[in-house]
Design a protein around this motif. Structure first.
Motif: not given
Ligand code: ADP
Ligand code: MG
Length: 699
Positions: A259-262, A265, A290-293, A295-296, A442, A445, A591
């Motif tokens: 995927y491409s980073l938001t 991010q 939560v879920g904003s990405g 960890t990546v 991302p 959702r 999620r």
């Molecule tokens: P957080 O730690 O902020 O709660 P995560 O890093 O666990 O969120 O990301 C939640 C989900 O979204 C993961 O399954 C991840 O692979 C996915 N994700 C992260 N960044 C993107 C993105 N830019 N586009 C699509 N999916 C993404």
């Protein structure tokens, strides 16, 4: 003598505490006398004036006064010995029953005036009390009526009475040394320290309790900010030994992600890389819903360090999360052709596994180290540790936040928090950190569908959940309590308390109820904080693998767990949780690709509760919710169920104590600007050493 032995001796010097009790206290995190004084009650039991019989309300815990009309009788019933007695006056009659306490029969005298305190029940039109506490009327009036009695979180071998006696001993024995300068006490209208300990453990009334709470909350915030301020000053003068340089391989790697980073991010990552390249030590917090990405972004920072020849550590608050991250890191590394490798380090590994992992870290075979905070409790020899990432940092205690960054030779520090807090508060609490905000989700959702309903909707909710489970999805049910409060010390547990646990659902009984109701092929698991780490992991793994379909849990599940197949989150007694916490809980669903739902059961009839829940009902935006939370809560609300407290303060709550936080900030700033090394404030310095020990001791 080791440090821990010295500490134990300190407790053993208190009258009434032997080695066994000291051992039990350790389980509550009480190692020193100071820990004991800081072991605050979670609630207070309110002892009212005794009532006449006609004023008793079934369902309430009340004190009633009267004369026994005849000799109590001892009966045998199904192997239990039951003492029955009767209280009567012109207005009515009350039956009193005690189970397996035969001696009570001999202790009660007919014709004597007593006060009985317990929960009132109504059965076939008759009033009853089980296991009531008994006191002579005179002494009840003198020493109990109108008073607050603390309720402590307990463990086996530690009763409330024992804690109270020990605290009283501690307060009597050694004089509590005041460490706040007199002028701060004056300016902020704070009570003295020993008065505050007295007031929090033995409040004579609500006023005194509030004053004590204010002082202790102030201290907690103030010391935290003071320590943060000192560290910030120290580090600003320090150059980093881990200066990173841009690497094309990282850019290529990012381009090849599925995927491409938001935009958000990308911006955060840019800020992080700029810090790591600057020649100074990075101290940055990434805050995102939560879920904003987040960890990546953390992983990418680790890759950046790795490509520059530095080791990095990713620390998670639970083993479940650590394992999840380790798998993700590995799949990352497998995808790109990066010359880096990862290792997992956790408490529950065998000695041999641990040795092998430690060896790989020592000789730098491992570049990225993922684990729980067990990582830092043991001796780990790193080789050029350049970056420490803490995931879900709000789950770590305040002392830990500092301790965790002290390891190695001043690495870059990256913290991730999923608790959006209003900027005004973040600016103070994270004053020592640079802030990156990930404020977008991302794409693609689906919005979670919410509803806030009363208890009468439960049946419908259970049916709805069953339908979702039959579609192959999974669900959570959250309850605030672990089990039904146990009767302790021969009495029924107090239920009319200042802040109350009355009418709260517990996971143990709830799971039983659902098991009885749902068809047997639906497998239901239970999760709560009192379970052993290994049991918790087993349950979480089973849920992740789908062999459990429904998880009945306390808020322990709030921590970043990722089970995309879960589509329903049902929250019992939602009115009793903080908004931020509810939002975190809700973040466990929504999620995956399927539509998700959050059902909040509002068991309160207060208008304010409804108003608060309505905020969550119509918004899924964490920052908006946090702001509304701050707006709605004021210093007026004193306690509640323990809030999910950002940074886990012991007593302070950054929302309720927002003004106090501001005051603490002003005072800590004033002191540091006049006396940065605290040369003139020896007592304070000493206190800081205790509050933020170098050696980290666990949550
Ligand atoms: P957080 O730690 O902020 O709660 P995560 O890093 O666990 O969120 O990301 C939640 C989900 O979204 C993961 O399954 C991840 O692979 C996915 N994700 C992260 N960044 C993107 C993105 N830019 N586009 C699509 N999916 C993404
Ligand atoms: Mg995360």
């Amino acid at each position: 003598m080791t440090a821990s032995e010295t500490n134990k001796n300190e407790l053993l010097s208190l009258k009434g505490i032997g080695p066994k009790t000291a051992g039990a206290l350790e389980r509550l995190g009480i190692y020193r006398v100071e820990d004991l004084l800081h072991y605050y009650p979670r609630d207070y039991e309110l002892y009212g004036a005794p009532k006449p019989l006609y004023q008793l309300t079934p369902g309430q815990t009340e004190a009633v006064e009267g004369v026994l009309v005849r000799e109590p009788v001892l009966n045998l019933y199904r192997g239990m010995r039951i003492v029955n007695a009767y209280l009567a006056d012109m207005t009515g009659r009350l039956q009193l029953s005690w189970y397996n306490m035969p001696y009570i029969k001999g202790a009660l005298k007919t014709g004597q005036r007593y006060v009985f305190r317990g929960r009132v029940y109504e059965k076939n039109g008759r009033l009853l009390m089980y296991q009531p506490k008994v006191m002579e009327a005179e002494s009840y009036r003198k020493s109990c009526a109108g008073r607050l009695f603390p309720v402590y979180p307990l463990t086996k071998g530690v009763t409330g009475r024992l804690l109270q006696t020990a605290v009283a001993e501690a307060l009597k024995g050694q004089s509590v040394r005041e460490y706040l300068p007199e002028e701060i006490l004056q300016r902020q209208a704070l009570s003295g320290l020993s008065e505050a300990y007295q007031g929090i453990h033995f409040p004579k009334g609500k006023e005194e309790l509030l004053r004590a709470r204010k002082r202790l909350s102030f201290d907690e915030l103030f010391l935290f900010l003071l320590e943060g301020g000192r560290r910030k000053r120290r580090q600003e003068r320090q150059a980093s030994a881990y200066r990173c340089r841009p690497d094309l391989r990282l850019i290529r790697f990012i381009a090849e992600l599925p995927y491409s980073l938001t935009g958000a991010q990308q911006k955060a990552l840019k800020e992080i890389m700029a810090d790591m390249s600057s020649g100074r030590i990075m101290n940055r917090l990434v805050e995102g819903d939560v879920g904003s990405g987040k960890t990546v972004v953390g992983f990418l920072a680790m890759l950046y360090a790795g490509l520059n020849g530095f080791q990095s550590v990713l620390m998670a608050p639970t083993e479940v999360l650590a394992e999840q991250h380790y798998e993700t890191v590995r799949s990352f590394l497998n995808r790109g052709e990066l010359p880096l490798s990862a290792v997992l380090l956790k408490g529950s590994m065998t000695a041999a596994e641990k040795r092998a992992a430690l060896e790989r870290i020592r000789n730098h075979e491992a570049d990225m180290i993922v684990g729980t905070h067990a990582l830092f409790q043991q001796q780990v020899d790193y080789d050029r540790l350049g970056l420490v990432v803490t995931d879900e940092q709000h789950r770590f205690g305040v002392a830990q936040r500092y301790a965790l960054t002290e390891k190695g030779g001043a690495p870059h520090v990256l913290l991730m928090s999923a608790t959006p807090i209003p900027r005004t508060l973040a600016g103070i609490l994270y004053e020592d950190l640079a802030l990156s905000v990930i404020d977008a989700l991302p794409e693609g959702r689906r919005e979670i569908k919410n509803c806030v309903v009363g208890p009468s909707y439960r049946k419908t909710a259970w049916k709805f959940i069953l339908e979702e489970l039959r579609k192959g999805h999974q669900a959570y049910v959250i309850c605030p309590m672990i089990e039904k409060p146990e009767a302790g010390e021969g009495q029924e547990l107090p239920e009319t308390t200042l802040f109350g646990t009355e009418g709260l659902e517990n996971v143990t009984e709830y799971a039983e109820r659902l098991r009885g109701m749902y068809p047997p092929e639906i497998r239901i698991g239970v999760l709560h904080g009192k379970m052993k780490a290994q049991e918790k992991d087993q349950v979480m793994t089973a849920f992740q693998e789908g062999s459990l379909q429904l998880l009945v849990s306390t808020t322990v599940v709030e921590v970043g767990v990722d089970v995309p197949n879960a589509t329903v989150m049902m929250i019992e007694n939602a009115d009793r949780f903080g908004l931020a916490q509810l939002h975190q809980l809700r973040g466990r669903v929504g999620r995956g690709k399927a539509q998700s739902y959050c059902i909040m059961i509002n068991t309160s009839d207060s208008e304010r509760a409804a108003e608060r829940l309505e905020i969550l009902n119509h918004s899924n935006d964490g920052f908006y919710i946090a702001n509304e939370d701050l707006r709605l809560r004021g210093p007026g609300d004193v306690f509640g169920l323990r809030q999910s407290g950002e940074l886990r303060f012991r007593i302070a709550d950054i929302y309720q104590d927002a003004e106090l936080l501001q005051a603490a900030r002003e005072e800590s700033g004033r002191i540091l600007s006049e006396d940065p090394e605290l040369q003139e404030h020896r007592a304070l310095l000493e206190r800081l050493r205790h509050a933020f020990p170098e050696e980290y001791r666990g949550a």
